[in-house]
Design a protein around this motif. Structure first.
Motif, PDB file in Angstrom:
ATOM      1  N   ASP A 181      22.384 -30.620 132.951  1.00 17.23           N
ATOM      2  CA  ASP A 181      21.604 -31.754 132.468  1.00 17.23           C
ATOM      3  C   ASP A 181      22.095 -32.097 131.070  1.00 17.23           C
ATOM      4  N   PRO A 182      22.613 -33.293 130.844  1.00 15.52           N
ATOM      5  CA  PRO A 182      23.127 -33.647 129.511  1.00 15.52           C
ATOM      6  C   PRO A 182      22.066 -33.635 128.428  1.00 15.52           C
ATOM      7  N   LYS A 183      20.788 -33.641 128.805  1.00 16.56           N
ATOM      8  CA  LYS A 183      19.718 -33.618 127.813  1.00 16.56           C
ATOM      9  C   LYS A 183      19.391 -32.203 127.334  1.00 16.56           C
ATOM     10  N   SER A 184      19.927 -31.185 128.004  1.00 17.79           N
ATOM     11  CA  SER A 184      19.668 -29.812 127.584  1.00 17.79           C
ATOM     12  C   SER A 184      20.356 -29.536 126.257  1.00 17.79           C
ATOM     13  N   ARG A 226      11.351 -27.293 127.816  1.00 17.31           N
ATOM     14  CA  ARG A 226      12.022 -28.432 128.437  1.00 17.31           C
ATOM     15  C   ARG A 226      13.349 -28.010 129.065  1.00 17.31           C
ATOM     16  N   ASP A 227      14.093 -27.159 128.367  1.00 17.27           N
ATOM     17  CA  ASP A 227      15.373 -26.714 128.922  1.00 17.27           C
ATOM     18  C   ASP A 227      15.173 -25.931 130.217  1.00 17.27           C
ATOM     19  N   LEU A 228      14.173 -25.052 130.234  1.00 12.67           N
ATOM     20  CA  LEU A 228      13.903 -24.305 131.467  1.00 12.67           C
ATOM     21  C   LEU A 228      13.489 -25.245 132.600  1.00 12.67           C
ATOM     22  N   SER A 229      12.724 -26.287 132.287  1.00 17.92           N
ATOM     23  CA  SER A 229      12.281 -27.223 133.325  1.00 17.92           C
ATOM     24  C   SER A 229      13.432 -28.066 133.864  1.00 17.92           C
ATOM     25  N   ARG A 230      14.523 -28.170 133.097  1.00 16.21           N
ATOM     26  CA  ARG A 230      15.669 -28.967 133.545  1.00 16.21           C
ATOM     27  C   ARG A 230      16.605 -28.193 134.464  1.00 16.21           C
ATOM     28  N   LEU A 231      16.432 -26.881 134.550  1.00 19.83           N
ATOM     29  CA  LEU A 231      17.232 -26.125 135.512  1.00 19.83           C
ATOM     30  C   LEU A 231      16.787 -26.489 136.928  1.00 19.83           C
TER      31      LEU A 231
END
Length: 325
Positions: A181-184, A226-231
């Protein structure tokens, strides 16, 4: 003139009782934070990692209450111990023999911004012979030194200065190299692993940002969540997905449990090694906790998990054998 012994002891007895109840109350508060998932903010995001240690400590007030015959305190302390046990003990109990299927050996390693010993990791790779290696905190310099050894014929790399880079090396072709995810905050590499008989697996080198204390920093608890939710969530369709690396989270963290509960198997927990610590392993005084994991979706099982200390890194290299149905 002195007071009778019984009278003199009363303040001490009351102080002991008060201390006992305060300790039990503190343990109950910890359980409530852990159970309710109130770990999205400082200091709970950091402290929850130490739940297995607190679970062991919870035995002390139970024993103290039993020895001193404080039965009400003993009942409450016993319930506390039971709940802690329900949270922690299953990770130390194997959940069953893996089914028959195809085998895949996965290794993951965080280099500590390129400080991890390449020769030591290379020796471990030659001994363990993993099919795929995921690397976190992959710097261009570390990647070049490791690639020069030619231990793997294929790679999908996103090497970057600092802690943001990740990569994958494999014995089989890697295609569709991309970021999760480029937002991570960190650039987490994902790729398709195509093994010799035509099977395809999706491999992710996982490295969400850490929940550090400073709210203004890139690794604040909110950004960690947020990073964990993007996985990616687990799926029962498409290629079997394997995510391996430094998740900066333990099974006591609710954002990580939310990810696992989508349908992943934690390899260490499945084989009864879910309490094996992986960080920090470089002499830091903090009690070591389990932040590095191999996750695979429910179409697979784990048959083995081990962790190895590598000089220079504060994370242990982890190895898991997976059986894909």
């Amino acid at each position: 003139m002195t007071a009778p012994a019984g009278v003199a002891r009363r303040p001490a007895v009351r102080a002991f009782g008060t201390a006992l109840w305060l300790t039990v109350a503190g343990l109950v508060a910890w359980l409530l934070v852990r159970a309710a998932g109130y770990d999205h903010r400082t200091p709970f995001a950091q402290l929850v990692s130490f739940t297995p240690y607190v679970a062991a400590v919870s035995l002390v007030p139970l024993v103290a209450a039993l020895v001193t015959r404080r039965w009400r305190a003993a009942v409450v302390a016993g319930v506390v111990v039971a709940v802690f046990g329900a949270f922690v003990v299953p990770r130390a109990i194997p959940s069953g023999a893996p089914s028959d299927g195809d085998r895949l050996r996965v290794m993951a390693f965080n280099t500590k911004i390129g400080a991890g010993s390449v020769p030591e990791l290379a020796a471990l790779i030659r001994r363990e012979k993993p099919d795929v290696l995921t690397v976190q905190e992959l710097t261009p310099e570390w990647a070049a030194e490791f690639a020069a050894l030619r231990l793997f014929p294929y790679s999908a790399l996103r090497a970057l200065p600092g802690a943001s880079g990740t990569g994958i090396w494999a014995r089989y072709p890697l295609t569709d190299n991309r970021t999760v995810d480029p937002k991570s905050g960190f650039d987490q590499t994902a790729a398709q692993l195509r093994v010799s008989d035509g099977r395809v697996y999706e491999v992710v080198s996982a490295h969400p940002r850490p929940p550090i204390f400073q709210a203004a920093e890139f690794g604040s608890p909110a950004r960690w969540v947020r990073d964990l939710s993007r996985l990616p969530s687990a799926s029962k369709v498409g290629p079997v997905r394997v995510m391996a690396g430094d998740f900066n989270a333990s099974l006591d963290h609710s954002p990580f449990r939310t990810l696992v509960d989508t349908g992943y198997v934690d390899a260490a927990a499945q084989v009864g090694k879910g309490l094996v610590p992986t960080w920090p392993m470089n002499g830091t005084k903090a009690p070591p906790v389990t932040l590095d994991h191999v996750l695979v979706d429910s179409r697979a099982d784990a048959s083995r998990f081990d962790a190895y200390t590598i000089a220079g890194s504060d994370h242990r290299a982890i190895v898991a054998d997976l059986v894909i149905r």
